[in-house]
Design a protein around this motif. Structure first.
Motif, mmCIF file in Angstrom:
data_model
loop_
_atom_site.group_PDB
_atom_site.id
_atom_site.type_symbol
_atom_site.label_atom_id
_atom_site.label_comp_id
_atom_site.label_asym_id
_atom_site.label_seq_id
_atom_site.Cartn_x
_atom_site.Cartn_y
_atom_site.Cartn_z
ATOM 1 N N ASP A 198 0.825 -1.204 0.000
ATOM 2 C CA ASP A 198 0.000 0.000 0.000
ATOM 3 C C ASP A 198 0.865 1.263 0.000
ATOM 4 N N ASN A 308 -1.290 -11.812 -3.221
ATOM 5 C CA ASN A 308 -1.521 -11.213 -1.906
ATOM 6 C C ASN A 308 -0.320 -11.433 -1.005
ATOM 7 N N ALA A 340 -8.309 -11.677 -0.006
ATOM 8 C CA ALA A 340 -7.874 -10.278 -0.084
ATOM 9 C C ALA A 340 -6.563 -10.080 0.665
ATOM 10 N N ASP A 345 -4.928 -0.903 0.068
ATOM 11 C CA ASP A 345 -5.967 0.009 -0.425
ATOM 12 C C ASP A 345 -5.543 0.599 -1.773
ATOM 13 N N GLU A 346 -4.390 1.292 -1.758
ATOM 14 C CA GLU A 346 -3.947 1.947 -2.985
ATOM 15 C C GLU A 346 -2.502 1.535 -3.282
ATOM 16 N N SER A 357 -7.797 -7.168 -3.863
ATOM 17 C CA SER A 357 -8.358 -6.215 -2.891
ATOM 18 C C SER A 357 -9.603 -6.756 -2.192
ATOM 19 N N GLU A 358 -10.280 -7.745 -2.798
ATOM 20 C CA GLU A 358 -11.351 -8.421 -2.051
ATOM 21 C C GLU A 358 -11.405 -9.890 -2.463
#
Lengths: 388, 205
Positions: A198, A308, A340, A345-346, A357-358
């Motif tokens: 992130d 991930n 996830a 987030d970014e 992200s999910e």
């Protein structure tokens, strides 16, 4: 000869068996908490720590906890389940590998109930070997943060050389004052839950887990054993370990060792980048590590494969990290679910990577596990779901 | 049965003495390792300032590897020499130093330059950097020298072509005791790469 990772058990603050831990991850729960414990570190820190009381009460069901250190209790508890489930008798052709970086290092502190001799990793090996009655001396692997994945590759080598038919691996490290103070001296610890890859990542969290697994081969599986293999079993298609030859405490800027190890693992596995369904990466959430991985994955042309880091669920678990994350990967394939990357987030690395992200449900077959560590070491291994 | 692989050279360092292929090539009266290691470094005209930043275990491993690999005329970037080392005490010599620095004495603080050496495989990283080895590194802990496991591991790396050569052995630093015994295994040499032979070289029989 084909090699398989089969029965497995994880003990973590997220749960006391693999299924409970995977369920927690699936639900997005994290075992990371903020601790104010000056006995461990003067300032507050964020970590995943397993309750000693809970371990003791579990351990007292099988033996006397007071005779064993916390780490020994953890390793024995996770290994006991795997041995029982496998129904394998611990004969001459059964090996034991212990993967750890610091073992019982906390006995070096003064006023400890256990003798300082217990700090020798070979003593830890003897304790585990004797508890279960293994016929062979424990092989202890202490190769920084790649130890857990490298242990799988070591087991494969000894089975391939016909020294052993089956190898049990157990792995673990504790969140100790020794390790916390060391990472703090590097200013690598994040005071908040870590955020691998992130933009706002601020460093690592340490965690403790114990993870155990059985490695076996197509030639060693007797009919009775084969039938009881768990549905999350995977085949080891390829593996490789390469050094950066660059720096002892920082990763190579070009990701050289990681690049080479993934390339060689893919060559042994005889697969193309397009066949990878998932990458379980190292993702410690330090600036340098995450950046290095993004560069290496782009050089390899695997930047679009869903990826991930599991550190946001239980922190960096050092000598166990590669193994516990491989076990989660096995369950991820079995459930056909990509989990996830918690804390993300970014995107905050200079080259594009496909961070999950999910949770996503989709058919999964092959995954890549990578790890990198101090000393410039990198290990990659590729696993494929065993279709029944 | 004819061995598939062979031991090309071996080095032993202990008790103020450096031996290469069974011959003593350097000896000093220094009983303290820090003096002995400096004298050895100078004697062999090694020029590598990073050496002085290393911990004792890395210095010991570095020197033994240097003696063996300097005769190999290594071609930079093309070496595939795996490192498979072992010992009993892991990195305890440096672990004790780091432990002292965190015992609330108020006078010493933990240092990253010490902490990084609290892993035994760091000495493998130092050798990899020095000789540009992008190859496999593995560090094992055994109660005592375990020739069988080292032999099998090296054999597998060579047989599966994961390495062209393997530098194997034992590097132990604990208290005032130190001992290094390293040997290089490859396809073309004389001494058979067997457990019995490795043990006889280790025990200096």
């Amino acid at each position: 000869m084909r090699f398989f990772l089969t029965h497995n058990k994880i003990i973590s603050s997220l749960g006391f068996d693999s299924k409970a831990v995977v369920d927690a991850i699936s639900n997005g729960n994290s075992g990371l908490k903020i601790f104010h414990n000056p006995e461990l570190l003067p300032s507050p820190f964020c970590a995943s720590i397993i309750s000693s009381e809970k371990i003791k009460s579990e351990f007292n069901k099988i033996s006397k906890a007071e005779n064993f250190k916390k780490l020994e209790q953890l390793l024995i508890l996770s290994l006991a389940k795997v041995i029982t489930a496998s129904k394998i008798e611990l004969g001459e052709k059964v090996g034991l590998i212990i993967s750890t970086t610091k073992g019982n290092i906390d006995v070096l502190e003064n006023n400890r109930h256990f003798p300082k001799e217990r700090a020798y990793l070979s003593e830890l090996g003897k304790t585990i070997k004797n508890f279960f009655g293994f016929k062979n001396e424990a092989i202890i692997l202490s190769n920084a943060c790649v130890s857990g994945v490298l242990a799988i590759s070591v087991a494969k080598k000894f089975i391939s050389e016909k020294k052993y038919d089956h190898v049990f691996i157990t792995s673990g490290d504790l969140v100790s004052k020794f390790v916390l103070s060391g990472f703090q001296s590097f200013q690598a610890l994040s005071p908040n839950p870590c955020r691998p890859y992130d933009k706002n990542r601020t460093g690592i969290n340490l965690g403790e887990v114990s993870a155990s697994v059985l490695v076996t081969s197509s030639e060693s599986l007797s009919a009775g054993v084969q039938e009881i293999l768990p549905s999350e079993s995977v085949e080891i298609l390829g593996d490789s370990t390469c050094n950066d030859a660059n720096h002892i405490s920082g990763p190579s800027r070009t990701g050289e060792g990681l690049y080479r190890s993934v390339k060689l693992a893919m060559k042994e596995a005889k697969i193309e980048a397009s066949q990878l369904d998932y990458i379980s990466a190292h993702g410690t959430a330090t600036d340098y590590n995450d950046e290095m991985e993004a560069i290496a994955f782009n050089r390899l042309g695997i930047q679009n494969v869903p990826l991930n880091s599991l550190k946001g669920y239980f922190g960096h678990t050092l000598g166990a990290s590669g193994l516990v994350e491989t076990i989660i990967g096995m369950h991820s394939l079995e459930r056909n679910t990509l989990f996830a990357s918690k804390g993300f987030d970014e995107l905050g690395v200079s080259e594009k990577i496909n961070v999950i992200s999910e949770n996503i449900e989709k058919p999964l077959s092959i995954f890549l596990k990578t790890a990198s560590g101090f000393g410039g070491c990198n290990t990659a291994a590729i696993f494929k779901k065993v279709e029944k | 049965m004819r061995a598939e692989f062979f031991i090309k050279s071996f080095c032993r360092i202990e008790n103020g003495q450096v031996m290469f292929n069974g011959n003593t090539i350097f000896t000093t009266e220094s009983e303290i390792f820090s003096n002995f290691s400096k004298e050895t470094y100078r004697h062999f005209e090694i020029s590598y300032p990073k050496f002085f930043k290393m911990d004792n275990l890395s210095k010991l491993a570095f020197l033994a590897a240097e003696i063996i690999l300097k005769n190999e005329n290594l071609d930079a970037d093309k070496n595939n020499i795996a490192l498979v080392f072992s010992n009993r005490a892991s990195s305890l010599d440096t672990d004790r130093k780091h432990q002292k620095s965190i015992e609330n004495s108020g006078s010493i603080f933990p240092s990253p330059a010490v902490f990084v050496y609290t892993l035994p495989n760091i000495c493998l990283g130092e050798i990899s950097i020095r000789h540009r080895l992008y190859s496999e590194n593995s560090f094992f802990i055994f109660e005592k020298f375990n020739a069988e496991h080292l032999q099998l591991y090296a054999h597998n790396l060579l047989r599966t072509k994961k390495a062209e050569k393997v530098l194997c052995g034992w590097v132990e630093f604990d208290g005032d005791d130190y001992k290094a015994f390293l040997y290089l295994v490859e396809k073309n040499a004389e001494i058979p790469h067997t457990v019995q032979k490795i043990e006889s070289l280790y025990y200096n029989e």
